[in-house]
Design a protein around this motif. Structure first.
Motif, PDB file in Angstrom:
ATOM      1  N   GLY A 100       0.821  -1.200   0.000  1.00 10.75           N
ATOM      2  CA  GLY A 100       0.000   0.000   0.000  1.00 10.75           C
ATOM      3  C   GLY A 100       0.851   1.244   0.000  1.00 10.75           C
ATOM      4  N   ASN A 101       0.210   2.369  -0.267  1.00 16.86           N
ATOM      5  CA  ASN A 101       0.908   3.642  -0.231  1.00 16.86           C
ATOM      6  C   ASN A 101       1.229   4.021   1.215  1.00 16.86           C
ATOM      7  N   THR A 102       2.063   5.024   1.384  1.00 16.25           N
ATOM      8  CA  THR A 102       2.351   5.541   2.719  1.00 16.25           C
ATOM      9  C   THR A 102       1.054   5.953   3.401  1.00 16.25           C
ATOM     10  N   GLY A 103       0.859   5.491   4.636  1.00 19.20           N
ATOM     11  CA  GLY A 103      -0.345   5.828   5.374  1.00 19.20           C
ATOM     12  C   GLY A 103      -1.506   4.885   5.158  1.00 19.20           C
ATOM     13  N   ALA A 104      -1.307   3.821   4.390  1.00 17.04           N
ATOM     14  CA  ALA A 104      -2.401   2.881   4.101  1.00 17.04           C
ATOM     15  C   ALA A 104      -2.693   1.943   5.263  1.00 17.04           C
ATOM     16  N   GLY A 105      -1.754   1.825   6.203  1.00 17.79           N
ATOM     17  CA  GLY A 105      -1.973   0.962   7.359  1.00 17.79           C
ATOM     18  C   GLY A 105      -1.176  -0.323   7.347  1.00 17.79           C
ATOM     19  N   LYS A 106      -0.115  -0.386   6.559  1.00 19.21           N
ATOM     20  CA  LYS A 106       0.682  -1.616   6.467  1.00 19.21           C
ATOM     21  C   LYS A 106       1.290  -1.993   7.819  1.00 19.21           C
ATOM     22  N   SER A 107       1.996  -1.057   8.424  1.00 25.07           N
ATOM     23  CA  SER A 107       2.673  -1.342   9.686  1.00 25.07           C
ATOM     24  C   SER A 107       1.677  -1.617  10.805  1.00 25.07           C
ATOM     25  N   THR A 108       0.587  -0.868  10.824  1.00 27.58           N
ATOM     26  CA  THR A 108      -0.442  -1.081  11.850  1.00 27.58           C
ATOM     27  C   THR A 108      -1.028  -2.482  11.727  1.00 27.58           C
ATOM     28  N   THR A 109      -1.283  -2.915  10.505  1.00 28.80           N
ATOM     29  CA  THR A 109      -1.827  -4.253  10.276  1.00 28.80           C
ATOM     30  C   THR A 109      -0.847  -5.331  10.726  1.00 28.80           C
ATOM     31  N   VAL A 110       0.421  -5.173  10.357  1.00 29.67           N
ATOM     32  CA  VAL A 110       1.442  -6.143  10.750  1.00 29.67           C
ATOM     33  C   VAL A 110       1.564  -6.210  12.280  1.00 29.67           C
ATOM     34  N   ALA A 111       1.572  -5.049  12.929  1.00 30.49           N
ATOM     35  CA  ALA A 111       1.688  -5.027  14.390  1.00 30.49           C
ATOM     36  C   ALA A 111       0.469  -5.660  15.060  1.00 30.49           C
ATOM     37  N   ALA A 112      -0.712  -5.405  14.512  1.00 30.49           N
ATOM     38  CA  ALA A 112      -1.935  -5.994  15.071  1.00 30.49           C
ATOM     39  C   ALA A 112      -1.915  -7.514  14.931  1.00 30.49           C
ATOM     40  N   LEU A 113      -1.413  -8.005  13.807  1.00 27.90           N
ATOM     41  CA  LEU A 113      -1.330  -9.458  13.614  1.00 27.90           C
ATOM     42  C   LEU A 113      -0.256 -10.077  14.515  1.00 27.90           C
ATOM     43  N   GLN A 114       0.832  -9.345  14.737  1.00 30.24           N
ATOM     44  CA  GLN A 114       1.837  -9.841  15.678  1.00 30.24           C
ATOM     45  C   GLN A 114       1.223  -9.984  17.069  1.00 30.24           C
ATOM     46  N   LYS A 115       0.385  -9.035  17.444  1.00 28.08           N
ATOM     47  CA  LYS A 115      -0.248  -9.120  18.764  1.00 28.08           C
ATOM     48  C   LYS A 115      -1.174 -10.323  18.868  1.00 28.08           C
ATOM     49  N   ARG A 116      -1.662 -10.811  17.721  1.00 29.20           N
ATOM     50  CA  ARG A 116      -2.489 -12.019  17.730  1.00 29.20           C
ATOM     51  C   ARG A 116      -1.654 -13.296  17.631  1.00 29.20           C
ATOM     52  N   GLY A 117      -0.329 -13.136  17.626  1.00 30.41           N
ATOM     53  CA  GLY A 117       0.535 -14.310  17.693  1.00 30.41           C
ATOM     54  C   GLY A 117       1.252 -14.681  16.416  1.00 30.41           C
ATOM     55  N   TYR A 118       1.078 -13.895  15.345  1.00 34.11           N
ATOM     56  CA  TYR A 118       1.739 -14.211  14.083  1.00 34.11           C
ATOM     57  C   TYR A 118       3.168 -13.672  14.065  1.00 34.11           C
ATOM     58  N   ALA A 119       4.049 -14.364  13.350  1.00 40.46           N
ATOM     59  CA  ALA A 119       5.447 -13.958  13.240  1.00 40.46           C
ATOM     60  C   ALA A 119       5.596 -12.911  12.142  1.00 40.46           C
ATOM     61  N   VAL A 120       6.286 -11.839  12.460  1.00 37.71           N
ATOM     62  CA  VAL A 120       6.506 -10.757  11.500  1.00 37.71           C
ATOM     63  C   VAL A 120       7.759 -11.040  10.680  1.00 37.71           C
ATOM     64  N   LEU A 121       7.636 -10.857   9.373  1.00 42.94           N
ATOM     65  CA  LEU A 121       8.800 -10.979   8.490  1.00 42.94           C
ATOM     66  C   LEU A 121       9.433  -9.621   8.224  1.00 42.94           C
ATOM     67  N   THR A 122       8.604  -8.625   7.935  1.00 36.70           N
ATOM     68  CA  THR A 122       9.144  -7.311   7.622  1.00 36.70           C
ATOM     69  C   THR A 122       8.057  -6.263   7.783  1.00 36.70           C
ATOM     70  N   ASP A 123       8.474  -5.021   7.928  1.00 35.32           N
ATOM     71  CA  ASP A 123       7.552  -3.927   8.215  1.00 35.32           C
ATOM     72  C   ASP A 123       7.163  -3.139   6.969  1.00 35.32           C
ATOM     73  N   ASP A 124       8.127  -2.628   6.227  1.00 33.76           N
ATOM     74  CA  ASP A 124       7.824  -1.641   5.181  1.00 33.76           C
ATOM     75  C   ASP A 124       8.463  -1.969   3.834  1.00 33.76           C
ATOM     76  N   LEU A 125       9.451  -2.829   3.851  1.00 33.19           N
ATOM     77  CA  LEU A 125      10.209  -3.177   2.648  1.00 33.19           C
ATOM     78  C   LEU A 125      10.265  -4.692   2.535  1.00 33.19           C
ATOM     79  N   ALA A 126       9.767  -5.220   1.421  1.00 36.62           N
ATOM     80  CA  ALA A 126       9.699  -6.677   1.236  1.00 36.62           C
ATOM     81  C   ALA A 126      10.364  -7.066  -0.077  1.00 36.62           C
ATOM     82  N   PRO A 127      11.680  -7.362  -0.054  1.00 42.21           N
ATOM     83  CA  PRO A 127      12.383  -7.755  -1.278  1.00 42.21           C
ATOM     84  C   PRO A 127      12.136  -9.226  -1.624  1.00 42.21           C
ATOM     85  N   ILE A 128      11.415  -9.444  -2.692  1.00 39.92           N
ATOM     86  CA  ILE A 128      11.074 -10.801  -3.110  1.00 39.92           C
ATOM     87  C   ILE A 128      12.199 -11.359  -3.986  1.00 39.92           C
ATOM     88  N   LYS A 129      12.636 -12.568  -3.631  1.00 39.25           N
ATOM     89  CA  LYS A 129      13.641 -13.273  -4.411  1.00 39.25           C
ATOM     90  C   LYS A 129      12.978 -14.458  -5.097  1.00 39.25           C
TER      91      LYS A 129
END
Length: 300
Positions: A128-157
């Motif tokens: 999403g664009n800046t301010g779309a809620g990416k980091s908030t969503t990731v943090a909320a899912l971490q609080k539900r017990g999911y493992a975080v891979l990355t916050d804002d930059l996701a380099p796909i190989k």
């Protein structure tokens, strides 16, 4: 004294202490060297210039006034010239974002502007664009017990089987104070990323042992003016449009002479993953409903 770190599956040697990165291994071959160096004010032979940056194939130069100058070389070295008045935390804000973004392009990945979690050995991305809620969503899912891979930059190989994969990134999530309050995550003044920016670091809870996770789904987050939360699976050319749109620092691609390979990677990715567009209210808090919706998609 060199410090060793691991980020996105790369072993890094650094002249600087970068505690937001996972610990690396001094006995493992180094993929990227970060070192202190005196840098000129311009990149010789630059083919493209923008606000603060200059590029040419295999080179990315970034100058941030009263903070630092950075020169990424061939995806293997990052030279850093810190301004005498700058604090290291100011330097790291740009190192972990724009500079690492340029590094990811030059190392041949497809870097998306996205956060990601891991579930059942698969990676699920939130673009999403800046301010779309990416980091908030990731943090909320971490609080539900999911493992975080990355916050804002996701380099796909793409591995030897041409499968799209993602490795764990920086060990911090950056959030505005009101977002942390919304998720009930405590924070302190010392966690502020810069003195003049009311954003804070909160830690990623778990270092994962596995090095790569297959990319399964991408959720594109898009705020809108309506009150309902909607989720639509994208098909056909709409998928590649979104992947290209949410590539990290798209303005660098042409100067690096990567337009063709970037398109090929985007086409390769969309053939392997499902992509959904989630439209969420801009003015109504639907975070619990959003995370419920995402959890339903994780188990499908």
């Amino acid at each position: 004294m060199a410090h060793y770190y691991n980020v996105f599956g790369w072993n890094i040697s650094s002249d600087f202490e970068l505690l937001e990165l996972w610990e690396g291994d001094e006995n493992t071959a180094v993929d990227v060297v970060i070192k202190s160096a005196e840098l000129p004010d311009n990149l010789e032979g630059a083919v493209k210039k923008g606000i603060g940056f200059q590029i040419k194939p295999k080179h990315y130069f970034l100058a941030i006034e009263k903070v630092a100058k950075f020169h990424v070389i061939d995806g293997k070295e990052i030279h850093v010239d810190i301004h005498p008045e700058a604090q290291l935390k100011d330097v790291k804000v740009f190192l972990y974002a724009s500079v690492f973004g340029g590094l990811c392009h030059l190392r041949g990945t497809l870097p998306l502007h996205a956060g990601a979690i891991m579930y059942n050995r698969n990676a699920y991305l939130f673009a999403g664009n800046t301010g779309a809620g990416k980091s908030t969503t990731v943090a909320a899912l971490q609080k539900r017990g999911y493992a975080v891979l990355t916050d804002d930059l996701a380099p796909i190989k793409f591995n030897t089987l041409n499968q799209a994969t993602l490795s764990q990134g920086i060990s911090r999530i950056k959030l505005w104070g009101d977002a942390l309050d919304q998720i009930s995550i405590p924070y302190l003044p010392k966690d502020q990323i810069r003195d003049d920016v009311k954003k804070f670091h909160t830690p990623v809870n778990k270092k994962l042992e596995e090095n790569e996770f297959s990319v399964r789904k991408i959720f594109v987050l898009e705020p809108h003016g309506k009150e309902e939360l909607t989720c639509t699976e994208l098909k056909g050319k709409k998928k590649i449009v979104e992947v290209m749109k949410h590539t990290f620092r798209t303005q660098l691609i042409e100067g690096f002479d990567l337009k063709k390979s970037h398109f090929e990677k985007c086409a390769q990715l969309i053939n392997q993953v499902q992509i959904y567009k989630i439209r969420q209210p801009r003015k109504v808090n639907k975070l619990e409903e959003l995370t419920d919706l995402i959890e339903q998609h994780l188990v499908k």
